[in-house]
Design an enzyme around this catalytic site. Sequence first.
Site, PDB file in Angstrom:
ATOM      1  CB  VAL A  14      -0.977   0.000   1.200  1.00 48.42           C
ATOM      2  CG1 VAL A  14      -1.858   1.227   1.181  1.00 48.42           C
ATOM      3  CG2 VAL A  14      -1.836  -1.257   1.182  1.00 48.42           C
ATOM      4  CB  ILE A 135     -15.174   1.412  -1.321  1.00 47.15           C
ATOM      5  CG1 ILE A 135     -15.032   0.167  -2.196  1.00 47.15           C
ATOM      6  CG2 ILE A 135     -16.593   1.934  -1.344  1.00 47.15           C
ATOM      7  CD1 ILE A 135     -15.840  -1.035  -1.687  1.00 47.15           C
ATOM      8  CE  LYS A 204     -11.003  -4.528   5.846  1.00 43.60           C
ATOM      9  NZ  LYS A 204     -10.799  -5.508   4.768  1.00 43.60           N
TER      10      LYS A 204
END
Length: 416
Positions: A14, A135, A204
Amino acid sequence: MKEIKIGLIGFGTVGSGLAEVLMDQQERLARRSSLSIRLARVADINIKELPPRFKDVELTNDAEDLFNDPDIDIVVELIGGIEPAKTFMLKAIAAGKHVVTANKALISQEGWEIFSAAAEKGVEVGFEASVGGGIPVIKALKEGLVANRIASIMGIMNGTANYILTRMTREGAPFAEVLRDAQELGFAEADPTYDIEGIDTAHKLAILITMSYGMKIGLDEITIEGITNIEPIDIQFAREFGYRIKLLAISRNHGDHVEARVHPTMVPESHLLASINGAYNAIHFSGDAVGNVLLYGQGAGKMPTGSAVAADVVDIARNITAGSINRVPALSYLPEEITSRGITPMNELECPYYFRISARDEPGVLAAVSGILSKHDISIESVIQKGRKESGPVSIVMRTHGARENEVRQALDEID
Ligand code: HSE
């Protein structure tokens, strides 16, 4: 043009994605923010040099260099895990830096300490990439859906688990082989247990519950079941019943208590979530004003997650220039408005179940099983048994009408 300098801890999948996004989109970002956002320093203990295109970026193996650099405005933590990520975040905050992370384990479990430290110091915490990869789900909750009472959250929030289930569904491929591919593709966590046991999804969900309902929730309050016990035969049977098996995070807001669970779920083929495949994620909210909202996109991977981290960086950079730090509360509600609420006990929930029972193919077996189910008030909707075996077990598969979890557990114990 004002320059905002970024210090990045962790140049892995990332981290390098963020570096590339910031470099590739430099001009576009300037046109959208009248700012020059520059990656100034990277701290990483595993690499000796950065790729040639980052020749102007300084590399260090000591994160302290970033905290001590007065020119760094925002520190981005992309190493994952609780420690040393937490210490790095707290040190960056103590040094007056704004912080950005993709670390869902840290935010869901140790978030309070980080958010309080940041509030005290008057700096921002960005964590868009912690849920749903690319998202923009955190921003949607904080801003786009701000005028709604969120009644439910339901979603596919782990790319690895969804990728595994998709390939098992399409190819009948074995679990272990597909997991290896997912790791090679770079979207599995360093420890894939978190992905396949539903823990990453629960991290999450905890973040989304806090932001949606304004409530605190611990990981131990979420019922979690992963996908490791699912076999290709379950997927085939599900298909025959007209369903796809998905690892879902589910929460319903009942006011004084909420449901919070992660488990494999049979989703009707006609439902939108049944067609979310591969490493894609989709998160569905139901709001009282807006109705149903479905956010869909790549839930993992270098560039999608890099895009989400970059969005936080730009948001903070804009707020620095506008002098409007913490204009939007980090967790969507004001900290003092985030309360404790009860969790609906799993054994009070009523839903249809799928059972696969291995049994000898003899007269009376099905009658015995259905007798136990009826004793527990569990009504059978459909049954499949395929083939015949003289010796060894056969699979009997059943779908039930709505049944209570505690009755189901007791019945299964008796059947065993
Ligand atoms: N391991 C996670 C996944 C990465 O597979 O979705 C993104 O959180």
